[in-house]
Scaffold this motif. Structure first.
Motif, short mmCIF file in Angstrom:
data_model
loop_
_atom_site.label_atom_id
_atom_site.label_comp_id
_atom_site.label_asym_id
_atom_site.label_seq_id
_atom_site.Cartn_x
_atom_site.Cartn_y
_atom_site.Cartn_z
N GLN A 5 13.99 -76.13 -32.33
CA GLN A 5 12.54 -76.13 -32.54
C GLN A 5 12.06 -74.74 -32.98
O GLN A 5 11.31 -74.60 -33.96
N GLN A 6 12.50 -73.70 -32.28
CA GLN A 6 12.08 -72.34 -32.63
C GLN A 6 12.59 -71.92 -34.01
O GLN A 6 11.86 -71.29 -34.78
N ARG A 7 13.82 -72.31 -34.32
CA ARG A 7 14.37 -71.94 -35.62
C ARG A 7 13.62 -72.64 -36.75
O ARG A 7 13.37 -72.03 -37.80
N ILE A 8 13.31 -73.91 -36.56
CA ILE A 8 12.55 -74.62 -37.58
C ILE A 8 11.18 -73.98 -37.76
O ILE A 8 10.70 -73.80 -38.89
N ASP A 9 10.54 -73.62 -36.67
CA ASP A 9 9.24 -72.96 -36.76
C ASP A 9 9.35 -71.65 -37.54
O ASP A 9 8.48 -71.33 -38.36
N GLN A 10 10.43 -70.90 -37.29
CA GLN A 10 10.63 -69.63 -38.00
C GLN A 10 10.83 -69.86 -39.50
O GLN A 10 10.27 -69.13 -40.34
N VAL A 11 11.62 -70.88 -39.86
CA VAL A 11 11.85 -71.19 -41.27
C VAL A 11 10.54 -71.62 -41.93
O VAL A 11 10.22 -71.20 -43.05
N ALA A 33 16.58 -79.96 -44.11
CA ALA A 33 17.50 -79.42 -43.09
C ALA A 33 18.91 -79.92 -43.39
O ALA A 33 19.17 -81.12 -43.32
N VAL A 34 19.80 -79.01 -43.74
CA VAL A 34 21.16 -79.39 -44.10
C VAL A 34 21.98 -79.50 -42.82
O VAL A 34 22.35 -78.50 -42.20
N SER A 35 22.24 -80.74 -42.43
CA SER A 35 22.81 -81.03 -41.12
C SER A 35 24.29 -81.36 -41.17
O SER A 35 24.85 -81.84 -40.18
N ASP A 194 9.49 -83.39 -61.05
CA ASP A 194 8.61 -82.72 -60.09
C ASP A 194 9.37 -81.97 -59.00
O ASP A 194 8.75 -81.49 -58.05
N THR A 195 10.70 -81.86 -59.13
CA THR A 195 11.50 -81.29 -58.04
C THR A 195 12.44 -80.20 -58.55
O THR A 195 13.20 -80.42 -59.49
N LEU A 196 12.38 -79.05 -57.90
CA LEU A 196 13.36 -78.00 -58.08
C LEU A 196 14.00 -77.74 -56.72
O LEU A 196 13.40 -77.12 -55.84
N SER A 197 15.21 -78.27 -56.55
CA SER A 197 15.94 -78.13 -55.29
C SER A 197 16.79 -76.87 -55.39
O SER A 197 17.89 -76.88 -55.94
N MET A 198 16.26 -75.78 -54.86
CA MET A 198 16.98 -74.51 -54.95
C MET A 198 16.48 -73.56 -53.88
O MET A 198 15.32 -73.59 -53.50
N GLY A 199 17.41 -72.75 -53.39
CA GLY A 199 17.11 -71.83 -52.31
C GLY A 199 17.72 -72.29 -51.01
O GLY A 199 17.58 -73.44 -50.62
N MET A 200 18.45 -71.35 -50.36
CA MET A 200 19.07 -71.63 -49.06
C MET A 200 18.70 -70.50 -48.10
O MET A 200 17.78 -69.73 -48.37
N SER A 201 19.39 -70.41 -47.00
CA SER A 201 18.98 -69.48 -45.95
C SER A 201 18.89 -68.04 -46.44
O SER A 201 18.00 -67.30 -46.03
N ASP A 202 19.79 -67.62 -47.34
CA ASP A 202 19.85 -66.22 -47.75
C ASP A 202 19.00 -65.88 -48.98
O ASP A 202 18.85 -64.71 -49.31
N THR A 219 22.08 -73.05 -41.94
CA THR A 219 22.44 -72.05 -40.94
C THR A 219 21.23 -71.54 -40.16
O THR A 219 21.29 -71.39 -38.93
N ALA A 220 20.12 -71.28 -40.84
CA ALA A 220 18.94 -70.74 -40.17
C ALA A 220 18.31 -71.73 -39.19
O ALA A 220 17.52 -71.34 -38.33
N ILE A 221 18.68 -73.00 -39.30
CA ILE A 221 18.16 -74.03 -38.38
C ILE A 221 19.18 -74.36 -37.30
O ILE A 221 18.86 -74.37 -36.11
N PHE A 222 20.40 -74.63 -37.71
CA PHE A 222 21.40 -75.15 -36.77
C PHE A 222 22.38 -74.08 -36.28
O PHE A 222 23.10 -74.30 -35.31
#
Length: 234
Positions: A5-11, A33-35, A194-202, A219-222
């Motif tokens: 929960q805290q990590r998702i809030d931070q992201v 969220a890449v699970s 309408d979609t640009l799927s790009m960008g990860m934790s870093d 990584t930033a979530i899980f």
């Protein structure tokens, strides 16, 4: 220990800050969220935090989670697609981000069950030209986007890219800018994207600066994955 929960809030705070900084409309950037490799209990913890969209790389692992999941979630396939796994992907997922062959798109179109809504897809662009990565060259994207957009049971939504890692922010932005400009060319040709799927934790901030509408964060979530202990089940 920091909770999911805290990590998702931070992201989400990072996303909102980048939207504000780069004059993007509030809420214009969605979080995926890449699970992959994480158990269903972690996915459900993220769902309790308000997360509804999850990305998976390995088909057998993902199908097992989808079958066991007690709530309705939106499932995105973000990994490389093996032809013998295409039927499960066509029938079990809402989105596919990694289309890199016309033949594969045709298979997914043929295998998408009629009762389901069209499968949302993105074309994967190998924008850095890395031999180790899947994806279409930019010139191939321009050639194939039209024919793929005409396939039944599919809906071409946009582009996905995983640029080579770069330490400097300007270099990150330059790679993502090329993806955005490529999509702009497709839109100018009449495709409704309408979609640009790009960008990860870093490199989340650089991607949002250059127009990302969906960022893929794991990584930033899980947390960090221990691949030595993982049975992929791909």
């Amino acid at each position: 220990m920091t909770s999911i929960q805290q990590r998702i809030d931070q992201v989400r705070q990072q996303i909102h800050a980048a939207e504000t900084c780069y004059q993007r409309a509030p809420g214009s950037v969605a979080l995926l969220a890449v699970s992959k490799t994480w158990p269903l209990e972690d996915i459900l913890a993220a769902a309790r935090a308000g997360q509804a969209c999850f990305g998976e790389n390995y088909v057998q692992e993902a199908v097992a989670k989808i079958d066991a999941c007690p709530i309705e979630l939106e499932w995105h396939f973000v990994g490389h697609i093996q032809s013998n796994k295409s039927r499960d992907i066509a029938s079990r997922f809402d989105w596919v981000h990694s289309i890199d062959r016309l033949k594969l798109a045709r298979r997914l179109s043929e295998q998408r069950p009629d009762p389901l809504a069209p499968l949302n897809i993105c074309l994967q662009v190998n924008i850095s030209g890395e031999a180790s990565k899947s994806g279409l060259r930019p010139d191939e994207v321009l050639t194939l986007a039209g024919p793929i957009s005409e396939l039944p049971r599919l809906r071409l939504r946009g582009l996905m890219a995983i640029p080579a890692p770069m330490a400097d922010f300007a270099g990150q932005r330059a790679m993502f800018r090329q993806v955005r400009e490529l999509q702009d060319r497709l839109i100018a040709q009449g495709l409704a994207l309408d979609t640009l799927s790009m960008g990860m934790s870093d490199d989340l901030e650089a991607a949002i600066a250059e127009g990302a509408t969906l960022v893929r964060i794991g990584t930033a979530i899980f947390g960090a994955r221990d691949y030595a202990k993982i049975q992929r089940g791909a």
